[in-house]
Design a protein around this motif. Structure first.
Motif, mmCIF file in Angstrom:
data_model
loop_
_atom_site.group_PDB
_atom_site.id
_atom_site.type_symbol
_atom_site.label_atom_id
_atom_site.label_comp_id
_atom_site.label_asym_id
_atom_site.label_seq_id
_atom_site.Cartn_x
_atom_site.Cartn_y
_atom_site.Cartn_z
ATOM 1 N N GLN A 51 34.213 38.016 31.213
ATOM 2 C CA GLN A 51 35.212 37.340 32.025
ATOM 3 C C GLN A 51 35.841 38.233 33.089
ATOM 4 N N ASN A 95 37.241 37.256 36.956
ATOM 5 C CA ASN A 95 38.604 37.538 37.409
ATOM 6 C C ASN A 95 38.599 38.406 38.663
ATOM 7 N N TRP A 106 36.933 45.720 33.687
ATOM 8 C CA TRP A 106 37.555 45.482 34.993
ATOM 9 C C TRP A 106 37.528 46.751 35.844
ATOM 10 N N TYR A 123 39.866 36.948 27.306
ATOM 11 C CA TYR A 123 39.514 35.536 27.444
ATOM 12 C C TYR A 123 38.586 35.091 26.319
#
Length: 434
Positions: free
Chosen positions: A77, A81, A30, A115
């Motif tokens: 994932q 997101n 992320w 996830y």
């Protein structure tokens, strides 16, 4: 209908270690994606999540070979997101609402989770088979039968949970006694209904405040002692890239603190779920206020030129309001009223529910009423009112006022009839929600 079913896991030490690494992987990806997004945007480009994912896949195993030990869902994932986060940011800007852009995730400051795709796991009786790990024990079997759309493994305090996103069919059973309209007034001490019911709030945070402060002080002192061992003064900030060595006692105290926070959260959730379920099942129409929780919990500090008054008292009130969780109660009522075929009416924000006399034919608004007045007499008709019960009755009467609208709920199903998708409704769901 999509629901999230949360089940506590019982992982072994090796499985818990993998959970922590997977959460760290999701957080690392992320942050990488967000930093690259910001860099490309500042360079005048138009970044998007699929292109960033393709860029990361080309270099992830060469620059970060440790990713080979992690399942691909944990590092794929985060791009989806991030796309959703930026999409919500730009949607809020278009609507003129308060918009928050995505921020970097810091270890220990964000929720640990990763996830797992629906085709990568198999759920059984008190166990689930996850990729890489194999079989992980669960504390209970799934209570709902439906198609699994995805799953998320997350940490809450010292415990790990599996949240299953399931698509289910819901049918409603007609209740024998359902009150036509009920007004619900939210307060710090209790939730008051116009039918006379009162739900005393648990105030879990207030009851645990002393122990919470003691544990927080203990963790802080252990961190300050470690800073002194590193040669840092008390007001100095820890240099970037330097991590404090956590002692065994500090880790043990941190676990106690996290477990206490989890206990407070569980007590609050238990109360809100039981109360909102009872209200949605036993009434045909519910009326609540459109409370501005953000405004109600604003700080009273003021500015340097104009300092606020009674700052400590206002901080205590803010803490009490957040402890009851007005926003969470409304959120639960919104989706549970849809489950039970109940209409939810939200009164306008400036409707004088507490100051208006609820006596028939009166309706006098007492503008002199203050927050500390818990009971008052109407200056027009002389009727004595309990402030909270009077507000709930006024909310009930609001449903009959012209222009009052509620959220229309779906068509109600009966047992044996097919749902909206043409499939037979799940008997287990009927028994649970009926």
């Amino acid at each position: 209908m999509l629901i999230a079913h949360r089940i506590e896991l019982r992982p072994s030490a090796e499985q818990e270690a993998y959970f922590r690494r997977a959460c760290g992987t999701a957080r690392f990806v992320w942050n990488w994606a967000l930093a690259e997004w910001n860099r490309q945007y500042e360079a005048g480009l138009r970044p998007n999540a699929p292109a960033l994912k393709k860029q990361f896949n080309a270099l992830k195993y060469t620059e970060h070979p440790w990713l080979k030990d992690m399942h691909r869902d944990s590092h794929s994932q985060p791009f989806a997101n991030l796309r959703k986060a930026w999409g919500k940011f730009f949607d809020d800007l278009k609507k003129g609402e308060i918009a928050h852009c995505p921020v970097f995730k810091r270890k220990g400051k964000t929720r640990d989770s990763f996830y797992v795709a629906n085709d990568k796991l198999t759920v059984g009786e008190k166990q689930v088979r996850l990729p890489v790990l194999g079989v992980v024990k669960m504390k209970e079997s799934p209570r709902f039968a439906g198609k699994i759309m995805g799953a998320t493994v997350s940490r809450d305090g010292t415990r790990w949970y599996l949240s299953l996103q399931q698509e289910i069919e819901i049918c409603w059973l007609e209740s024998v006694d359902r009150r036509s309209v009920t007004g619900v007034d939210l307060n710090v001490k209790e939730i008051v209904c116009s039918d006379g019911k009162r739900y005393a709030t648990p105030r879990a945070l207030k009851k645990a405040q002393k122990r919470l402060k003691k544990l927080q002080r203990s963790v802080s002192r252990k961190m300050e002692a470690q800073k002194q061992r590193m040669g840092l003064a008390k007001p100095d900030r820890i240099p970037k890239g330097v991590r404090l060595v956590a002692s065994r006692n500090r880790e043990k105290t941190s676990r106690k603190l996290a477990e206490l926070h989890r206990k407070i959260r569980c007590i609050r959730q238990d109360f809100t779920h039981k109360m909102t379920t009872s209200l949605a099942r036993e009434n045909q129409t519910l009326v609540i206020e459109d409370l501005s929780v953000r405004g109600m919990t604003a700080s009273a500090r003021g500015t340097v030129d104009k300092p606020g008054r009674k700052v400590r008292q206002k901080a205590g009130l803010n803490r009490a309001i957040l402890d009851v969780a007005f926003g969470e109660i409304r959120r639960q009522l919104e989706y549970k009223c849809a489950w039970y075929g109940t209409t939810l009416v939200v009164a306008e924000r400036f409707f004088p529910s507490s100051k208006r006399c609820s006596s028939a034919g009166c309706g006098k608004v007492n503008h002199a009423l203050t927050l500390k007045d818990r009971a008052w007499a109407c200056p027009a008709c002389g009727t004595h009112h309990d402030r909270d019960f009077n507000a709930s009755v006024n909310l009930e009467q609001f449903a009959a006022l012209p222009g009052a609208t509620g959220k229309v709920t779906p068509v109600r199903y009966e047992l044996g009839q097919s749902g909206g998708s043409g499939q037979e409704p799940n008997a287990q769901i009927c028994a649970r929600f009926g």
